[in-house]
Design an enzyme around this catalytic site. Structure first.
Site, short mmCIF file in Angstrom:
data_model
loop_
_atom_site.label_atom_id
_atom_site.label_comp_id
_atom_site.label_asym_id
_atom_site.label_seq_id
_atom_site.Cartn_x
_atom_site.Cartn_y
_atom_site.Cartn_z
N ASP A 108 52.00 49.40 -36.19
CA ASP A 108 53.33 48.79 -36.22
C ASP A 108 54.43 49.84 -36.09
O ASP A 108 55.35 49.68 -35.27
CB ASP A 108 53.51 47.97 -37.50
CG ASP A 108 53.03 48.72 -38.74
OD1 ASP A 108 52.62 49.89 -38.61
OD2 ASP A 108 53.05 48.13 -39.84
N ASP A 110 40.04 37.32 -35.34
CA ASP A 110 39.30 38.47 -34.84
C ASP A 110 37.88 38.53 -35.38
O ASP A 110 37.09 39.34 -34.92
CB ASP A 110 40.04 39.76 -35.18
CG ASP A 110 40.03 40.76 -34.04
OD1 ASP A 110 39.95 40.32 -32.87
OD2 ASP A 110 40.09 41.96 -34.30
#
Length: 985
Positions: free
Chosen positions: A689, A249
């Site tokens: 998550d 990223d």
């Protein structure tokens, strides 16, 4: 190749599985696949057509009696011999079908029961503690301390909240369970012809796409990431069914070239691991083992092979560690040439203007400080010196296939006396390895890690489309090469089509033996998550999780069952239903191949709106759904797939597919879709998550907890106090975000079981406990300074209640240690850091969450640094433990420590020299303060540094706090006390 190139068809070249190592210019030539910036690469409108998947892509062999039907129909009246032969053939067919059915329906998982006596005692103690807490709180409310009503009121409010918080945490632990797997049964079912020493040509196992995420090459060293990639490429799973994707990223050329080096070294490392059954298959961990590496090795050439591979790995480390220097030197050389060209161009322009009086735009005199690749082109990602279109938040898409998809047939290595490594009889194929860096542009919300994961989901759906996805952090490597098979056992078992993910516990290396700051989190991973496995399944905790792709796509679990459940009455929301299976009969076997179209949970008409405009992505949805089904049998869902349906060849990877993969990772692709809302990783929280797992459980999916021996994965964790506090701050901030969002468990649907709902509710509530913890930690000094205690006198009832509550807590701790396998020291470290975190990071998280809700202030967090191999102090493996970095999170715990110590000394002196000493109040307040200081011991030890060398900043803050306490004492001393209330004059 410039990021502004107008090419419509990006170039692609792969690093093949054969050939020399990287090192020359030719090895790097044309190795980038990328597209121009948006909106130029926005494709035209697409016509989306979905074809139904044939439920029987591989023809199931028919019985001999069916295929040879002509022999029984030659005559109008067959004789008795033909009839007897036909009956014998039918009996043989029935036996073969029974054998096949047994193999298919053989359970792949089992429940490893915990001792019923331990569980009974555990539940009894929970009831005893609940009753004693109720009686104790009732007694406390009915017996106020009229001499210090303010002290009594604060303590009662805190105790009521602590009891409520404890219930939220304890009640979901009523049904702990252990699950085991049978990988031998998995191999027998899906690879029946495989031999121990021979690779399988035709495997019926589903494909797995492994996602590895990294974001900063400085805080996450490329060598650590490269070792993780090497451990994935060498796992014990069919090579042709495995694909690995690295999400960078940060768009760093350093990470890209490190992965290219890893792909080259994998050609030696992976066959070496297969030949000698190496464990673990992370080179750094393997060569750093302190045990005898030759124990249990039977091949005569192991010593020679190990020495050669170790020497190769040391050279590999040198190359990777030198990449940053070589990239900088290469870029400086190219930039110097570009500056000279720019200067010559400017001089030529000046001469033309002076001689011809010709007006034309003035060329740039200074060339941009670009980052260059080995092929002499600009790196389209982030440059070392950021500039427009080449910064961390503004760069083009990059996809590179570093290792080609392998073929279906094994490729055996060569041997002989002239070869350094003898890989004869060893499959030298490597799984596909892909480098991915998604496009980033100003004005777009890229949604941090969740956005990167969703980009990988889309790209992998087009390039490999594995029905299962395993995500790992860059510092979490595969420690057990059979871990993938353990996870697939849950997915391919009888009711596996209702399993959304399999969570593995997180295990860490490099933590100090005493685990001072509870970095291992064993209470959470071995107690809380194991207990949830007995309800609806563990939460998703960010890494080491095997997902079903269709569950990530936001679909509901299937509703077609063959197994039936006995109702459990009104307690069904709390207790798991007892499942029973109908008797297996050969007559019911044909039902295994029925595909119930009218009950298909994939609504095709909504797919384009949900997934975007890519026809390839939309077409891959039903393929992934079919390939992710368990084998059809009478014991499993009627939606199962027939045996052998995944033994065919995979679709070859071509330029058009890679081009489309680049398209779907563009920053504009998610516009007007449901990515991050109902599809993929969910956006809106730094703990994406937990939210993602919650959404799946809310739809009725089931998850499992897979504990393997040895550990499935291992990673690193911050062991110094500052990094640990910032890590806890991030988790707590995400929990507060969840509490103030629609993902609060209170608003969940009916498919979420009651105890599972309680567990998710506790996730959002636990940071708020910090308010009461902080108040309770200040009560002992307030009690000691004022001369009063939380109760008027230490009566027998108070002491008995306190004794019962304390003993029941200790008993619960002992029993949890028994059924979970952790140690009492680990349990105690968790209790200590619970108080430390509650007085520091959790409170700040609550304030940040409230500010975000009220004022809309976005929350940012610092990426946790991953320690690389070999630090500055190589003689001390735990040198980072003594690294001290001051943070404002330390102010409140430091204040609590100083205040309690000063209060104890003050109260002792006052009582000793008092004419009428109040020993009971001194005893209660001192015990109370000692309880706080005992929990704060790891924090105090962390402030002292190595060998008691306390940093200067600690003395400075201690002096400031001491001055504040002195002023507070003077104010209190000059005040009047009337009815227990402080009246400041």
């Amino acid at each position: 190749m410039s990021g502004e190139s107008p090419l419509r068809h990006p170039r692609i070249s792969h690093v093949s599985n054969s050939g020399s190592d990287f090192g020359s210019k030719e090895d790097y030539t044309s190795y980038i696949v990328q597209v121009p910036p948006t909106p130029d690469n926005n494709p035209a409108s697409l016509s989306i057509v979905l074809c139904d998947i044939d439920p029987n892509p591989v023809t199931v062999p028919t019985a001999p009696g069916d295929t040879d039907s002509g022999s029984s129909c030659k005559d109008d009246e067959p004789d008795q011999t033909d009839l007897r032969n036909s009956e014998e053939e039918e009996e043989e067919e029935d036996e073969e079908e029974d054998t096949l059915l047994y193999k298919i329906s053989h359970p792949l998982t089992r429940i490893v029961k915990i001792s019923p006596l331990i569980i009974a005692l555990y539940r009894t103690l929970i009831v005893v503690r609940v009753v004693s807490l109720g009686l104790f709180l009732t007694w406390r409310i009915r017996n106020p301390n009229n001499k210090a009503i303010w002290l009594w009121l604060l303590s009662v409010i805190c105790e009521i909240w602590f009891a409520f918080s404890w219930l939220l945490d304890q009640i979901p632990k009523l049904f702990p369970v252990n699950h085991g797997t049978d990988i031998e049964a998995l191999k027998e079912t899906f690879e029946p012809s495989s031999e121990p020493d021979k690779p399988t040509e035709k495997s019926d196992l589903p494909g797995i796409d492994v996602f590895v995420s990294t974001a900063d090459a400085e805080k996450e060293p490329p060598l650590v990431t490269a070792n993780t990639i090497l451990s994935i490429l060498s796992v014990d799973y069919p090579v042709q069914k495995l694909s690995c994707y690295l999400s960078d990223d940060g768009g760093s050329l350093l990470t890209f070239e490190a992965m290219a080096e890893a792909a080259s070294f994998a050609k030696t490392w992976v066959p070496f691991c297969r030949k000698h059954n190496i464990e673990p298959r992370n080179p750094e961990s393997y060569f750093g083992l302190k045990r005898d590496p030759y124990k249990g090795m039977v091949r005569h050439d192991f010593v020679r092979d190990r020495r050669y591979v170790k020497r190769g790995y040391e050279e590999f480390k040198v190359r990777v560690n030198a990449l940053s220097h070589s990239i900088r030197r290469r870029s400086d050389a190219f930039n110097s040439k570009e500056e000279m060209k720019a200067l010559e161009k400017w001089k030529h322009w000046k001469i033309r203007v002076e001689e011809d009086q010709f007006k034309e735009p003035r060329p740039a005199l200074v060339a941009p400080k670009a980052t260059w690749m080995s092929d002499g082109t600009h790196w389209p990602g982030t440059w070392a010196v950021p500039c427009p279109h080449h910064s961390r938040g503004d760069h083009a898409s990059v996809i590179q296939v570093l290792l080609d998809p392998p073929g279906d047939k094994p490729v055996m290595g060569r041997g002989g006396e002239g070869r350094t490594l003898d890989f004869e009889g060893i499959d030298i194929r490597l799984p596909m390895l892909v480098y991915v860096s998604r496009e980033k542009r100003p004005g777009y919300d890229h949604n941090k890690k969740a956005g990167a994961m969703n980009a990988l989901v889309r790209a992998s759906a087009i390039m490999s489309n594995g029905p299962f996805i395993l995500n790992l952090d860059c510092d979490h490597y595969v420690y057990n090469s059979k871990a993938f098979r353990n996870g697939i056992c849950f997915m391919m078992d009888g009711d596996g089509d209702r399993v959304c993910y399999v969570q593995f516990p997180q295990r860490f290396e490099g933590i100090d033996p005493s685990d001072r700051y509870a970095n291992n989190n064993t209470v959470f991973f071995d107690i809380n998550l194991r207990a949830l496995d007995g309800i609806q399944g563990p939460m998703y905790v960010g890494t080491g999780c095997l997902f079903r792709r269709t569950a990530l796509y936001g679909f509901n679990p299937p509703d077609v069952f063959v197994a039936y459940e006995e109702p459990s009455g009104c307690f069904d929301c709390c207790f798991p239903r007892i499942k029973k299976r109908r008797p297996a009969t050969v007559a019911s076997e044909p039902e295994r191949y029925i595909d119930v179209e009218d009950e298909d949970r994939v609504d095709i008409s909504l797919i384009p709106k949900q997934f975007g405009s890519s026809s390839m992505l939309v077409s891959s949805v039903k393929v992934a759904e079919f390939q992710g089904r368990p084998l059809a049998s009478i014991h499993s869902s009627r939606r199962g797939r027939p045996p052998g349906s995944l033994t065919g060849s995979r679709e070859p990877l071509d330029v058009a597919m890679v081009n489309e993969a680049v398209n779907v990772i563009s920053c504009w692709y998610e516009d007007k879709t449901e990515w991050g809302i109902n599809v993929g990783w969910i956006y809106g929280s730094v703990t994406e998550d937990v939210v993602t797992g919650f959404r799946m459980h809310e739809k009725g999916w089931r998850s499992f907890y897979c504990v393997t021996e040895p550990d499935a994965f291992r990673g690193t964790a911050p062991i110094n106090l500052t990094d640990r506090l910032h890590q806890v701050l991030r988790w707590a901030t995400g929990s507060v975000e969840i509490f103030f969002s629609r993902n609060n468990a209170i608003f969940a649907g009916r498919k979420l079981k009651f105890l599972q709902r309680i567990s998710y509710l506790n996730v959002g509530i636990y940071p708020f406990t910090s308010i009461f913890i902080l108040t309770y930690c200040f009560l002992p000094p307030l009690s000691l300074f004022s001369g009063h205690f939380v109760v008027e006198t230490l009566t027998g009832s108070f002491l008995v209640y306190l004794l019962i509550i304390t003993l029941s807590l200790c008993g619960l701790a002992v029993l949890e240690v028994k059924w979970s396998g952790i140690s009492l020291e680990e349990w105690w470290r968790n209790e200590q850091f619970w108080l430390i975190g509650g007085t520091s990071a959790h409170l700040v998280a609550v304030l940040q969450g409230i500010l975000k809700v009220i004022a809309g202030i976005e929350i940012s967090f610092t990426l946790t640094s991953k320690s690389s191999t070999g630090g500055d102090d190589e003689e001390d493996d735990f040198a980072d433990l003594y690294l001290f970095k001051w943070t404002s999170l330390m102010i409140l715990p430091l204040t609590i420590i100083i205040l309690n110590i000063v209060a104890i000394l003050f109260a002792v002196c006052r009582t000793v020299f008092s004419e009428k000493p109040q020993w009971s109040n001194l005893l209660g307040g001192t015990f109370f303060a000692a309880w706080v200081l005992l929990h704060m011991y790891p924090f105090a030890k962390g402030l002292m540094g190595r060998g008691g060398r306390t940093p200067t900043i600690v003395y400075v803050w201690s002096g400031l706090i001491a001055i504040c306490l002195s002023l507070l004492y003077i104010t209190i001393k000059n005040s009047d006390i009337d009815g227990g209330w402080f009246l400041v004059t």
